[in-house]
Design a protein around this motif. Structure first.
Motif, PDB file in Angstrom:
ATOM      1  N   ASP A 237      16.708 -19.989 -51.061  1.00  0.00           N
ATOM      2  CA  ASP A 237      17.290 -21.268 -50.653  1.00  0.00           C
ATOM      3  C   ASP A 237      18.514 -21.632 -51.479  1.00  0.00           C
ATOM      4  N   ARG A 238      18.604 -21.133 -52.714  1.00  0.00           N
ATOM      5  CA  ARG A 238      19.675 -21.570 -53.609  1.00  0.00           C
ATOM      6  C   ARG A 238      20.580 -20.449 -54.103  1.00  0.00           C
ATOM      7  N   TRP A 282      25.552 -19.232 -55.568  1.00  0.00           N
ATOM      8  CA  TRP A 282      24.533 -20.076 -56.182  1.00  0.00           C
ATOM      9  C   TRP A 282      24.790 -21.526 -55.782  1.00  0.00           C
ATOM     10  N   PRO A 284      23.646 -25.590 -56.519  1.00  0.00           N
ATOM     11  CA  PRO A 284      22.912 -26.494 -57.406  1.00  0.00           C
ATOM     12  C   PRO A 284      21.853 -27.283 -56.636  1.00  0.00           C
ATOM     13  N   GLU A 285      20.906 -27.846 -57.365  1.00  0.00           N
ATOM     14  CA  GLU A 285      19.830 -28.605 -56.724  1.00  0.00           C
ATOM     15  C   GLU A 285      20.355 -29.845 -56.020  1.00  0.00           C
ATOM     16  N   ASP A 286      21.331 -30.523 -56.621  1.00  0.00           N
ATOM     17  CA  ASP A 286      21.838 -31.779 -56.072  1.00  0.00           C
ATOM     18  C   ASP A 286      23.338 -31.687 -55.827  1.00  0.00           C
ATOM     19  N   GLU A 293      28.970 -25.568 -56.158  1.00  0.00           N
ATOM     20  CA  GLU A 293      28.485 -24.316 -55.581  1.00  0.00           C
ATOM     21  C   GLU A 293      29.442 -23.208 -56.019  1.00  0.00           C
TER      22      GLU A 293
END
Length: 404
Positions: A237-238, A282, A284-286, A293
């Motif tokens: 997902d990331r 990659w 980031p979560e938020d 990114e």
């Protein structure tokens, strides 16, 4: 007397209206006949409408893109690049499913562009020159094989539509920034076939071939120009990692991100080259934070056949792209990217001509005034983009996209 006569006349006139068992039957039959005629009329109208619409499994969407900007420098690039010029494309996408899991994709497109947006170093990401003619641009059919395999076949397709997505950086101006550096991934639209295998655990394999001369000299013949790519990837997902092997025969699609000498490697009939493309991204979560990114790429390309003494043999390229989302308002985007176009790193013996030290960059801000409109101002530039001389460029462009 007058009242009585009036009464008599009234009584006389009402006496003529008599009801019997046939009165209601006739009325019902009359109304039923009228209703049937109206239904038949509506059916005829429906048939006439159905003859002019798509099937219920076909969807259509589209977009219109317009841009204006200019380029300074690059005297040797040609194409009138040191002028302000405009461009546009108009696209219609048709998707049809026959089983619920398959898809027939057809894209129709028209476009016209000023000369500078067709020169490879300043090639706009949305350039498509059809001289204003509305033409078939893409056409292919994709369908599942089992649970994890998707197959592709079509007369108008490019390799990267059959990949596992290798990059999340979205260019703001230049096509050279596409796919994490448009070097070995450089493509051309023609006859193509392929498949991709993806597991729920994130592992995937894709393999595909596109051949330029299939409709004239036949597929895979000695005069054919083709590109066969095989990709191995792992995606979560990331983050994503992938490596792609590219076997190229007389292929020049890498010209979007390469120096003049690197383009000349294996670009003739019967000449082969091998390329490797490594990609990673990659997320980031938020979003909306200072952490972007990140997309990175590295490519190499080498000629397979013997070349003349002093002729280019090997080349390489790199790319770094950063994207910040939701920074000032929802759905906006800030992008910055740099790339070293493919440049010659070694020759057969000593290079007779020194290659340059090319470098290209872009920066942009993209925002949405509404859900269907996007505006992207961008600046871009580069040094030694074509040869080891003063091929330095700087440009600015504003692109507006309407989606419907």
């Amino acid at each position: 007397m007058c009242i009585r006569d009036s009464y008599k006349r009234s009584k006389k006139s009402t006496s003529k209206k008599r009801f019997n068992s046939n009165t209601f039957v006739n009325k019902v039959n009359e109304n039923l006949a009228t209703t049937i005629n109206r239904v038949d009329s509506l059916g005829d109208q429906q048939n006439s409408v159905d003859a002019g619409v798509f099937s219920s499994t076909t969807t259509m969407d589209g977009k219109a893109i317009m841009w204006v900007g200019g380029v300074d420098g690059g005297d040797t690039l040609g194409g009138g690049v040191e002028t302000v010029g405009t461009g546009y494309t108009y696209t219609m996408n048709l998707n049809t499913s026959f089983t619920g899991d398959d898809n027939l994709y057809v894209r129709l497109k028209a476009g016209e562009n000023a000369p500078q947006w067709k020169v490879k170093e300043t090639y706009h990401i949305d350039t498509k020159d059809t001289s204003d003619a509305f033409k078939l641009d893409k056409a292919w059919y994709s369908f599942p094989i089992g649970d994890n395999i998707t197959a592709f076949a079509g007369p108008r397709i490019e390799n990267y539509y059959m990949y596992i997505t290798p990059s999340i950086y979205k260019p703001g101006a230049l096509k050279s920034m596409k796919l994490g550096g448009n070097s070995n991934f450089g493509a051309s639209t023609d006859v193509g076939y392929g498949f991709k295998y993806e597991t729920e655990g994130g592992f995937g394999i894709a393999s595909n071939i596109v051949t330029k001369n299939a409709d004239s000299d036949g597929m895979l013949g000695k005069n054919d120009h083709n590109k066969w790519d095989t990709q191995v990837a792992y995606t979560t997902d990331r983050w994503h990692l992938s490596a792609t092997l590219s076997n190229q025969q007389g292929w020049t699609g890498q010209a979007y991100n390469a120096t003049a000498q690197a383009v000349g490697i294996a670009d003739a009939d019967g000449e082969d080259a091998t390329g490797y493309a490594y990609r990673a991204y990659w997320i980031p979560e938020d979003s909306g934070t200072a952490i972007p990114e990140i997309t990175v790429g590295y490519d190499t390309r080498s000629v397979d056949d013997s070349v003349a003494s002093g002729a280019p043999k090997d080349s390489d390229s790199y790319f770094v792209g950063l994207t910040w989302k939701d920074m000032f308002q929802p759905d906006d985007r800030v992008g910055v990217a740099v790339t070293q176009p493919l440049k010659v790193t070694s020759c057969n013996g000593t290079c007779t001509t020194e290659d340059g030290d090319p470098f290209v960059w872009e920066a942009y801000y993209s925002f949405r005034p509404n859900d269907s409109m996007e505006i992207t101002p961008a600046i871009f530039g580069g040094t030694d983009v074509e040869n080891a001389i003063e091929d330095d460029i700087f440009g600015a462009v504003v692109t507006t996209t309407f989606k419907f």
